[in-house]
Each structure stands twice: as C-alpha cells, then as structure tokens.
Design a protein around this motif. Structure first.
Motif, PDB file in Angstrom:
ATOM      1  N   MET A  87       0.834  -1.203   0.000  1.00 30.73           N
ATOM      2  CA  MET A  87       0.000   0.000   0.000  1.00 30.73           C
ATOM      3  C   MET A  87       0.873   1.258   0.000  1.00 30.73           C
ATOM      4  O   MET A  87       0.622   2.191  -0.771  1.00 30.73           O
ATOM      5  CB  MET A  87      -0.919   0.010   1.219  1.00 30.73           C
ATOM      6  N   VAL A  88       1.894   1.260   0.841  1.00 31.24           N
ATOM      7  CA  VAL A  88       2.801   2.412   0.913  1.00 31.24           C
ATOM      8  C   VAL A  88       3.530   2.583  -0.407  1.00 31.24           C
ATOM      9  O   VAL A  88       3.713   3.711  -0.881  1.00 31.24           O
ATOM     10  CB  VAL A  88       3.790   2.249   2.086  1.00 31.24           C
ATOM     11  N   PHE A  89       3.921   1.478  -1.031  1.00 31.38           N
ATOM     12  CA  PHE A  89       4.601   1.557  -2.328  1.00 31.38           C
ATOM     13  C   PHE A  89       3.705   2.228  -3.367  1.00 31.38           C
ATOM     14  O   PHE A  89       4.142   3.141  -4.074  1.00 31.38           O
ATOM     15  CB  PHE A  89       4.996   0.158  -2.805  1.00 31.38           C
ATOM     16  N   VAL A  90       2.463   1.798  -3.452  1.00 37.18           N
ATOM     17  CA  VAL A  90       1.527   2.367  -4.432  1.00 37.18           C
ATOM     18  C   VAL A  90       1.331   3.862  -4.167  1.00 37.18           C
ATOM     19  O   VAL A  90       1.405   4.686  -5.083  1.00 37.18           O
ATOM     20  CB  VAL A  90       0.173   1.624  -4.393  1.00 37.18           C
ATOM     21  N   ILE A  91       1.088   4.197  -2.906  1.00 37.25           N
ATOM     22  CA  ILE A  91       0.877   5.611  -2.548  1.00 37.25           C
ATOM     23  C   ILE A  91       2.120   6.426  -2.868  1.00 37.25           C
ATOM     24  O   ILE A  91       2.025   7.535  -3.418  1.00 37.25           O
ATOM     25  CB  ILE A  91       0.496   5.743  -1.052  1.00 37.25           C
ATOM     26  N   SER A  92       3.292   5.881  -2.566  1.00 38.96           N
ATOM     27  CA  SER A  92       4.566   6.594  -2.822  1.00 38.96           C
ATOM     28  C   SER A  92       4.745   6.871  -4.306  1.00 38.96           C
ATOM     29  O   SER A  92       5.079   7.995  -4.689  1.00 38.96           O
ATOM     30  CB  SER A  92       5.754   5.771  -2.339  1.00 38.96           C
ATOM     31  N   VAL A  93       4.536   5.854  -5.107  1.00 40.89           N
ATOM     32  CA  VAL A  93       4.739   6.014  -6.557  1.00 40.89           C
ATOM     33  C   VAL A  93       3.776   7.053  -7.120  1.00 40.89           C
ATOM     34  O   VAL A  93       4.185   7.928  -7.902  1.00 40.89           O
ATOM     35  CB  VAL A  93       4.584   4.653  -7.279  1.00 40.89           C
ATOM     36  N   VAL A  94       2.540   6.972  -6.697  1.00 40.85           N
ATOM     37  CA  VAL A  94       1.540   7.953  -7.186  1.00 40.85           C
ATOM     38  C   VAL A  94       1.899   9.362  -6.710  1.00 40.85           C
ATOM     39  O   VAL A  94       1.859  10.317  -7.490  1.00 40.85           O
ATOM     40  CB  VAL A  94       0.116   7.556  -6.721  1.00 40.85           C
ATOM     41  N   ALA A  95       2.282   9.485  -5.447  1.00 41.62           N
ATOM     42  CA  ALA A  95       2.645  10.803  -4.886  1.00 41.62           C
ATOM     43  C   ALA A  95       3.874  11.366  -5.602  1.00 41.62           C
ATOM     44  O   ALA A  95       3.914  12.558  -5.942  1.00 41.62           O
ATOM     45  CB  ALA A  95       2.922  10.681  -3.390  1.00 41.62           C
ATOM     46  N   GLU A  96       4.843  10.510  -5.854  1.00 38.11           N
ATOM     47  CA  GLU A  96       6.050  10.963  -6.564  1.00 38.11           C
ATOM     48  C   GLU A  96       5.711  11.428  -7.970  1.00 38.11           C
ATOM     49  O   GLU A  96       6.219  12.451  -8.435  1.00 38.11           O
ATOM     50  CB  GLU A  96       7.072   9.822  -6.643  1.00 38.11           C
ATOM     51  N   ALA A  97       4.837  10.682  -8.638  1.00 34.90           N
ATOM     52  CA  ALA A  97       4.443  11.050 -10.004  1.00 34.90           C
ATOM     53  C   ALA A  97       3.724  12.395 -10.012  1.00 34.90           C
ATOM     54  O   ALA A  97       3.971  13.249 -10.882  1.00 34.90           O
ATOM     55  CB  ALA A  97       3.549   9.960 -10.597  1.00 34.90           C
TER      56      ALA A  97
END
Lengths: 137, 75
Positions: A87-97
């Motif tokens: 979940m943190v990975f998905v949120i991180s990638v989206v936030a970074e994008a």
C-alpha cells in the motif's frame, strides 16, 4: 536463531554505514551538508547500538527469544506487513508522479527529473519482480 | 443452460468453541501453534483466514478435519 542472526547482521551493516558517514563528514563535506551527513551517521550508529542491546536482552531470555522468533516468522504478521508495504509503495509512486508533474509545471526541472527517474525505476522494478514471481508461482 | 461458475463462499470457524472445550486460553493455543495471540484472536473473530498449513495444524490439534473446523458457507 537464524532470524536473530540476520537482524544482527543487518544492524551491523547499518552501524558500518553510520560510521562511514561520520568519518566522511569530517573530510569530504562542508557546511550544511557536513552537519546533515554527520547527524544522519550518528543517528544510524545510535539506532544500531540500541538494536544490538535489544537483541542481547532477547538472547539472554529463552522465553523472550522463543516469542521473538515466533513473531518474526509468523504468517499473519508477514501478511499484514506485506499488505502495508504494498500500500505504501503504491501511494509513494503515485505521490512521486504527482509531485514530478507539479514540479515540472512550476519550473523545478531538476526535482522533476529526479522524481521522474525514481518513479520510473520503481515502476520498472515492480514489473520485473512481478514477472519473476508470476513465473515462480 | 447451466452456468459453469464457481460458487462464492464465506468461511466461518469453530476454533473458539473447540479451544474452550479443550480448556485452553488463546495464549496457550497460540504457543502450541507457534503463532501470536493476536493471530488466534483475529482467526476466531473471522477477520483473518489462516494459511492451509495453519488450518491443517489447528484441525489436527483438535482431532478434526479442516472442513469440520473451517466451515465454508455459500454466499
């Protein structure tokens, strides 16, 4: 026992990194970077020493050691941890994008490029891992 | 025409009842199963479905089959 040994090795690795950072800050970095690197290195050293102390206490208490080994390898804890990580990975990638796009819009090109690169590497890494596990299972 | 689809099941379990029959606490059962007490709690509350290995070990411990301990109900 293997789990405790692995954790000790990992803490040892963190200690070495911290030590290197503290030594490097004296010779390589200047001003603000020097303080930041030195503080980070000191933090790593303190954290790893604290961990060593914790593991030492666990090792000397057989009941606690058994409980610790169970907790490290326990299926539900692993399930919850993996769920949290993904979940943190998905949120991180989206936030970074999102930040990458916003940074490019406001003219912060260096930040945008770095974040774009990181996001790309993470996404590519995910695809590789997915393929490997897909073949394995 | 008959639809070739799998039925959807929910899983209930009788771990709590079996544990009490045996006079075990959640902590004691957790220690025997080599899991945390929190896992037993989540299992009994139906919040967590165990792996097949754990399900098998629990059923074996109570002298029952997996299907007798973990009841599949068609939704």
């Amino acid at each position: 026992m293997k789990t405790l040994r692995q954790k000790k090795i990992y803490s040892g690795f963190i200690f070495v990194i911290g030590f290197i950072m503290v030594v490097l800050q004296s010779y390589v970095y200047k001003d603000v970077n020097r303080i930041m690197v030195g503080t980070m290195g000191a933090g790593f050293i303190i954290m790893s020493l604290f961990r060593f102390y914790q593991y030492h206490r666990i090792e000397n208490d057989p009941k606690r050691k058994e409980q610790f080994e169970i907790m490290c390898d326990e299926e539900r804890i692993n399930f919850v941890a993996n769920k949290a990580r993904s979940m943190v990975f998905v949120i991180s990638v989206v936030a970074e994008a999102i930040v990458c796009v916003v940074a490019s819009l406001i003219g912060q090109m260096q930040l945008s490029v770095i974040l774009g690169f990181v996001t790309g590497v993470q996404t590519f890494g995910y695809l590789i891992c997915y393929k490997i596990f897909d073949l394995k299972y | 025409m008959k639809k070739n689809t799998l039925e959807v099941f929910s899983i209930k379990n009788i771990v709590s009842e079996l544990r009490k029959e045996k006079g075990l606490t959640q902590q004691e059962l957790a220690q025997i199963m080599r899991v945390s007490r929190q896992t037993i709690i989540s299992l009994e509350n139906g919040k967590y479905n165990p792996s097949i290995m754990l399900a098998h070990n629990i059923a074996k411990m109570f002298g029952k089959t997996i299907e007798e301990v973990f009841i599949f109900e068609e939704e």
